[in-house]
Design a protein around this motif. Structure first.
Motif, PDB file in Angstrom:
ATOM      1  N   ASN A   7      -7.901   9.052  -1.287  1.00 28.15           N
ATOM      2  CA  ASN A   7      -8.791   8.877  -0.143  1.00 28.15           C
ATOM      3  C   ASN A   7      -8.524   7.618   0.659  1.00 28.15           C
ATOM      4  N   SER A   8      -7.711   6.724   0.123  1.00 26.69           N
ATOM      5  CA  SER A   8      -7.380   5.507   0.867  1.00 26.69           C
ATOM      6  C   SER A   8      -5.962   5.620   1.395  1.00 26.69           C
ATOM      7  N   PRO A   9      -5.791   5.745   2.713  1.00 24.98           N
ATOM      8  CA  PRO A   9      -4.438   5.875   3.250  1.00 24.98           C
ATOM      9  C   PRO A   9      -3.617   4.602   3.102  1.00 24.98           C
ATOM     10  N   SER A  10      -4.300   3.461   3.041  1.00 28.74           N
ATOM     11  CA  SER A  10      -3.557   2.215   2.971  1.00 28.74           C
ATOM     12  C   SER A  10      -4.321   1.170   2.178  1.00 28.74           C
ATOM     13  N   LEU A  11      -3.542   0.194   1.672  1.00 24.67           N
ATOM     14  CA  LEU A  11      -4.106  -0.906   0.893  1.00 24.67           C
ATOM     15  C   LEU A  11      -3.239  -2.129   1.139  1.00 24.67           C
ATOM     16  N   SER A  12      -3.898  -3.252   1.417  1.00 28.57           N
ATOM     17  CA  SER A  12      -3.165  -4.504   1.604  1.00 28.57           C
ATOM     18  C   SER A  12      -3.598  -5.503   0.548  1.00 28.57           C
ATOM     19  N   VAL A  13      -2.611  -6.135  -0.083  1.00 28.00           N
ATOM     20  CA  VAL A  13      -2.879  -7.047  -1.196  1.00 28.00           C
ATOM     21  C   VAL A  13      -1.970  -8.263  -1.062  1.00 28.00           C
ATOM     22  N   GLN A  14      -2.445  -9.380  -1.531  1.00 25.44           N
ATOM     23  CA  GLN A  14      -1.586 -10.566  -1.537  1.00 25.44           C
ATOM     24  C   GLN A  14      -0.723 -10.593  -2.793  1.00 25.44           C
ATOM     25  N   GLU A  15       0.434 -11.170  -2.645  1.00 28.56           N
ATOM     26  CA  GLU A  15       1.356 -11.316  -3.775  1.00 28.56           C
ATOM     27  C   GLU A  15       0.662 -12.035  -4.933  1.00 28.56           C
ATOM     28  N   GLY A  16       0.873 -11.510  -6.139  1.00 28.91           N
ATOM     29  CA  GLY A  16       0.280 -12.115  -7.326  1.00 28.91           C
ATOM     30  C   GLY A  16      -1.060 -11.519  -7.715  1.00 28.91           C
ATOM     31  N   ARG A  17      -1.714 -10.843  -6.760  1.00 26.74           N
ATOM     32  CA  ARG A  17      -3.019 -10.234  -7.057  1.00 26.74           C
ATOM     33  C   ARG A  17      -2.826  -8.842  -7.649  1.00 26.74           C
ATOM     34  N   ILE A  18      -3.940  -8.239  -8.028  1.00 29.39           N
ATOM     35  CA  ILE A  18      -3.903  -6.881  -8.568  1.00 29.39           C
ATOM     36  C   ILE A  18      -3.993  -5.856  -7.435  1.00 29.39           C
ATOM     37  N   SER A  19      -3.199  -4.818  -7.527  1.00 26.61           N
ATOM     38  CA  SER A  19      -3.318  -3.657  -6.637  1.00 26.61           C
ATOM     39  C   SER A  19      -3.910  -2.520  -7.449  1.00 26.61           C
ATOM     40  N   ILE A  20      -4.903  -1.862  -6.875  1.00 25.38           N
ATOM     41  CA  ILE A  20      -5.519  -0.708  -7.541  1.00 25.38           C
ATOM     42  C   ILE A  20      -5.460   0.474  -6.590  1.00 25.38           C
ATOM     43  N   ALA A  97       5.440  23.759 -10.598  1.00 27.11           N
ATOM     44  CA  ALA A  97       5.497  22.796  -9.497  1.00 27.11           C
ATOM     45  C   ALA A  97       4.541  21.634  -9.729  1.00 27.11           C
ATOM     46  N   LEU A  98       4.627  20.639  -8.839  1.00 27.26           N
ATOM     47  CA  LEU A  98       3.684  19.527  -8.798  1.00 27.26           C
ATOM     48  C   LEU A  98       2.888  19.635  -7.513  1.00 27.26           C
ATOM     49  N   ILE A  99       1.618  19.273  -7.605  1.00 28.11           N
ATOM     50  CA  ILE A  99       0.811  19.156  -6.404  1.00 28.11           C
ATOM     51  C   ILE A  99       0.559  17.676  -6.180  1.00 28.11           C
ATOM     52  N   PHE A 100       0.820  17.216  -4.958  1.00 29.26           N
ATOM     53  CA  PHE A 100       0.766  15.797  -4.649  1.00 29.26           C
ATOM     54  C   PHE A 100      -0.453  15.469  -3.802  1.00 29.26           C
ATOM     55  N   GLY A 101      -0.953  14.254  -3.982  1.00 30.66           N
ATOM     56  CA  GLY A 101      -1.911  13.715  -3.038  1.00 30.66           C
ATOM     57  C   GLY A 101      -1.197  13.309  -1.754  1.00 30.66           C
ATOM     58  N   LYS A 102      -1.962  12.867  -0.767  1.00 33.06           N
ATOM     59  CA  LYS A 102      -1.369  12.540   0.532  1.00 33.06           C
ATOM     60  C   LYS A 102      -0.721  11.170   0.545  1.00 33.06           C
ATOM     61  N   GLY A 103      -0.960  10.385  -0.487  1.00 28.87           N
ATOM     62  CA  GLY A 103      -0.303   9.098  -0.589  1.00 28.87           C
ATOM     63  C   GLY A 103      -1.143   7.938  -0.100  1.00 28.87           C
ATOM     64  N   THR A 104      -0.866   6.776  -0.672  1.00 29.56           N
ATOM     65  CA  THR A 104      -1.470   5.512  -0.238  1.00 29.56           C
ATOM     66  C   THR A 104      -0.343   4.536   0.037  1.00 29.56           C
ATOM     67  N   THR A 105      -0.360   3.952   1.226  1.00 30.50           N
ATOM     68  CA  THR A 105       0.654   2.957   1.585  1.00 30.50           C
ATOM     69  C   THR A 105       0.176   1.587   1.134  1.00 30.50           C
ATOM     70  N   LEU A 106       0.908   0.993   0.221  1.00 31.26           N
ATOM     71  CA  LEU A 106       0.591  -0.343  -0.285  1.00 31.26           C
ATOM     72  C   LEU A 106       1.450  -1.361   0.437  1.00 31.26           C
ATOM     73  N   SER A 107       0.797  -2.394   0.939  1.00 36.91           N
ATOM     74  CA  SER A 107       1.510  -3.512   1.558  1.00 36.91           C
ATOM     75  C   SER A 107       1.162  -4.779   0.789  1.00 36.91           C
ATOM     76  N   VAL A 108       2.176  -5.427   0.261  1.00 33.74           N
ATOM     77  CA  VAL A 108       1.977  -6.661  -0.493  1.00 33.74           C
ATOM     78  C   VAL A 108       2.564  -7.806   0.320  1.00 33.74           C
ATOM     79  N   SER A 109       1.717  -8.732   0.704  1.00 39.26           N
ATOM     80  CA  SER A 109       2.174  -9.847   1.540  1.00 39.26           C
ATOM     81  C   SER A 109       2.404 -11.092   0.685  1.00 39.26           C
ATOM     82  N   SER A 110       3.433 -11.838   1.094  1.00 41.39           N
ATOM     83  CA  SER A 110       3.767 -13.067   0.337  1.00 41.39           C
ATOM     84  C   SER A 110       3.049 -14.276   0.914  1.00 41.39           C
TER      85      SER A 110
END
Lengths: 110, 113
Positions: A7-20, A97-110
């Motif tokens: 349900n989340s198309p995108s997620l932005s996280v800082q380097e070193g933090r946790i991504s969920i 076969a596999l059924i896939f979700g639509k994906g979440t784009t993760l961006s990790v910034s330094s």
């Protein structure tokens, strides 16, 4: 009708933090789940999987948690690194076969 | 090392052309798949094959056909390309029984003008 939902198309996280990254499913018969990672202009690569007999599977910085009662799984990346920036797909087998979700784009910034 | 290769990384075709996308795997896998990936829509299964000359429709087979004459090769055919078939096409393969992990090729970015 989507059986695997991210349900989340995108997620932005800082380097070193946790991504969920989260994934919900509707079919209680699903008994195995996979996470794939995809960089632009490349094919998806398998990251980690979990069977429904477990509630957690760990591989280095990547851990997948499964909550069967909530029909929910999550991928934790600790610590996040800029190279983790990609699209993440959760998937479940349906027959061959596999059924896939639509994906979440993760961006990790330094 | 596991390998799935696709014949082209980038392809530009005109509306109405017949288009062949080729996929080869070297892992002796029984199952092969064709997906397309579009922004916001994830990976959608077009067709798959579980054996030579066998095929099954996926979620979006309209406008496509497939051919599997040899175990290692799976072709996707667009009989008459249309602009709404502009997409990233991904081929994958897997073992037959109980091993769900699929191995993907690098993809073919097809543009139909």
């Amino acid at each position: 009708d989507q059986q695997v939902k991210q349900n989340s198309p995108s997620l932005s996280v800082q380097e070193g933090r946790i991504s969920i990254l989260n994934c919900d499913y509707t079919n209680s018969m699903f008994d195995y789940f996979l996470w794939y990672k995809k960089y632009p202009a490349e094919g998806p690569t398998f990251l980690i999987s979990i069977s429904s007999i477990k509630d957690k599977n760990e591989d280095g910085r990547f851990t997948v948690f499964l909550n069967k009662s909530a029909k929910h799984l999550s991928l934790h990346i600790v610590p996040s690194q800029p190279g983790d920036s990609a699209v993440y797909f959760c998937a479940a087998p349906v027959g061959t076969a596999l059924i896939f979700g639509k994906g979440t784009t993760l961006s990790v910034s330094s | 090392d596991v390998k799935v290769t696709q014949s082209s990384r980038y392809l530009v075709k005109r509306t109405g052309e017949k288009v062949f996308l080729e996929c080869v795997q070297d892992m002796d896998h029984e199952n092969m798949f064709w997906y397309r990936q579009d922004p916001g829509l994830g990976l959608r299964l077009i067709y798959f094959s579980y054996d030579v000359k066998m095929k099954e429709k996926g979620d979006i087979p309209e406008g496509y056909s497939v051919s599997r004459e040899k175990k290692e090769r799976f072709s996707l055919i667009l009989e008459s390309a249309s602009t709404n078939q502009t997409s990233m096409y991904l081929c994958a393969s897997s073992h037959r029984q109980g091993i769900y992990e699929q191995y993907f090729g690098p993809g073919t970015r097809l543009t139909v003008t």
